[in-house]
Design an enzyme around this catalytic site. Structure first.
Site, PDB file in Angstrom:
ATOM      1  CE1 TYR A  12      -2.963  -2.972   0.238  1.00 18.66           C
ATOM      2  CE2 TYR A  12      -3.239  -2.628   2.670  1.00 18.66           C
ATOM      3  CZ  TYR A  12      -3.650  -3.389   1.515  1.00 18.66           C
ATOM      4  OH  TYR A  12      -4.462  -4.498   1.746  1.00 18.66           O
ATOM      5  CG  HIS A  35      -0.830  -8.881   0.330  1.00 21.90           C
ATOM      6  ND1 HIS A  35      -0.501  -7.324   0.241  1.00 21.90           N
ATOM      7  CD2 HIS A  35      -2.201  -8.694  -0.175  1.00 21.90           C
ATOM      8  CE1 HIS A  35      -1.450  -6.673  -0.171  1.00 21.90           C
ATOM      9  NE2 HIS A  35      -2.469  -7.342  -0.194  1.00 21.90           N
TER      10      HIS A  35
END
Length: 337
Positions: free
Chosen positions: A57, A155
């Site tokens: 992010y 992830h």
């Protein structure tokens, strides 16, 4: 509903609503550091105590911004998760920007091409190896400025290499948990099918499932039932299906799965909105609370890029929704009974 998970390291209480920190990593558009800070503070003031971030992010910007606020909070009072599987490799000759500048970005130079409005100071390197996962946690802690994270998710193995994630990544996470370096482990995926494979392959505490158990759609595989049987909690994210359910009045240009919503889904969303409206409930309120209806779900986590968005989400989660609404949606075949 149960908002706690129990692992070998004890019990973690997530609460009904969590804060997703992709937005404060400049997802789609840059926001100032001051606004990012105010947004996290608003989440804390709203009683939110579960915070989720990732190196992906904003090339670490989300972790830096989130950590800068949470390092001033009592560490025992919140639960923090980050993700592993992508290492950040600095690019030579590119100046670092981000936290510390009140525009959230550095001037000039190439920009990130994976959805975040940040300078391309680093490149993402997939690494599901034990060494890579350990390195990822260490680097996340440095960016966060904290001494530990509670939860580590592998992830997007469904995006990169599901077989490799199951073979290498999940055992590496199990080892970190056994060593006490993290309290709980899981996977973060967009695919219910991939999540089910991971649940069957490893002793996971959590699955972070994005956009696949929502008011609009539910898994076509028995993922939630299997999670319930195995004691694996589900953190439900993407409750608004990329924005399609985020407004009561569904616009023609609404997004679904990060692209233009197909006409059939626009029609379905408007049908849902009409039924919700007949009970005095706005579509996004029903969408947010629907995410908690299955007993396997332990939390719904939602992103925000302003204090007002946080307050709206918290207010929607606190609203009373009549049982008759759910019964009517079920009667019309729009949600499971």
């Amino acid at each position: 509903m149960n908002t706690e998970i129990t692992s070998g390291a004890g019990t973690l209480t997530l609460g009904r609503l969590g804060f997703g920190a992709a937005g404060i990593g400049n997802l789609y558009r840059a926001i100032p550091d001051s606004r990012a800070t105010a947004t996290v503070e608003a989440a804390w003031d709203a009683g939110i105590r579960y915070f989720d971030t990732a190196p992906h992010y904003g090339l670490g910007l989300s972790e830096r911004r989130l950590g800068s606020v949470l390092m001033g909070k009592p560490r025992q009072e919140f639960v923090l998760s980050t993700k592993v599987g992508r290492l950040l490799s600095p690019k030579q000759g590119v100046l670092m920007g981000g936290a510390g500048k009140d525009d959230g970005v550095a001037p000039g130079g190439p920009r990130d091409t994976e959805g975040f409005d940040v300078p391309a100071t680093s490149r993402r390197v997939w690494d599901f190896s034990g060494q890579g996962i350990r390195q990822s946690i260490e680097e996340s802690l440095e960016r966060l400025g904290l001494d530990h994270v509670d939860i580590a998710y592998l992830h997007d193995p469904d995006v990169h290499d599901l077989a490799g994630g199951i073979r290498d990544g999940l055992p590496a996470l199990e080892k970190l948990r056994a060593e006490g370096l993290v309290r709980a482990i899981g996977v973060g995926v967009n695919s219910a099918e991939a999540a089910l494979e991971c649940v069957e392959a490893a002793d996971l505490d959590l699955v972070m499932l994005a956009g696949r158990y929502t008011l609009l759609e539910q898994p076509r595989v028995p993922l939630l039932e299997r999670c319930l049987e195995k004691g694996t909690g589900v953190v439900n994210v993407g409750a608004y299906n990329s924005g399609l359910l985020a407004r009561h009045d569904v616009s023609d240009d609404a997004h679904y799965n990060y692209g233009q919503a197909p006409s059939a889904l626009l029609e379905r969303a408007r049908r849902l909105a009409a039924i919700c409206g007949s009970f005095g409930v706005e579509l996004p309120t029903a969408a947010l609370q629907f995410g908690l209806r299955h007993p396997a779900v332990v939390n719904v986590t939602v992103g925000a890029t302003s204090p007002e968005q946080v307050r709206v989400n918290a207010g929607r989660m606190a609203e009373e929704i009549p049982a008759e609404l759910w019964n009517e949606l079920s009667r019309q075949g729009l949600i499971p009974s």
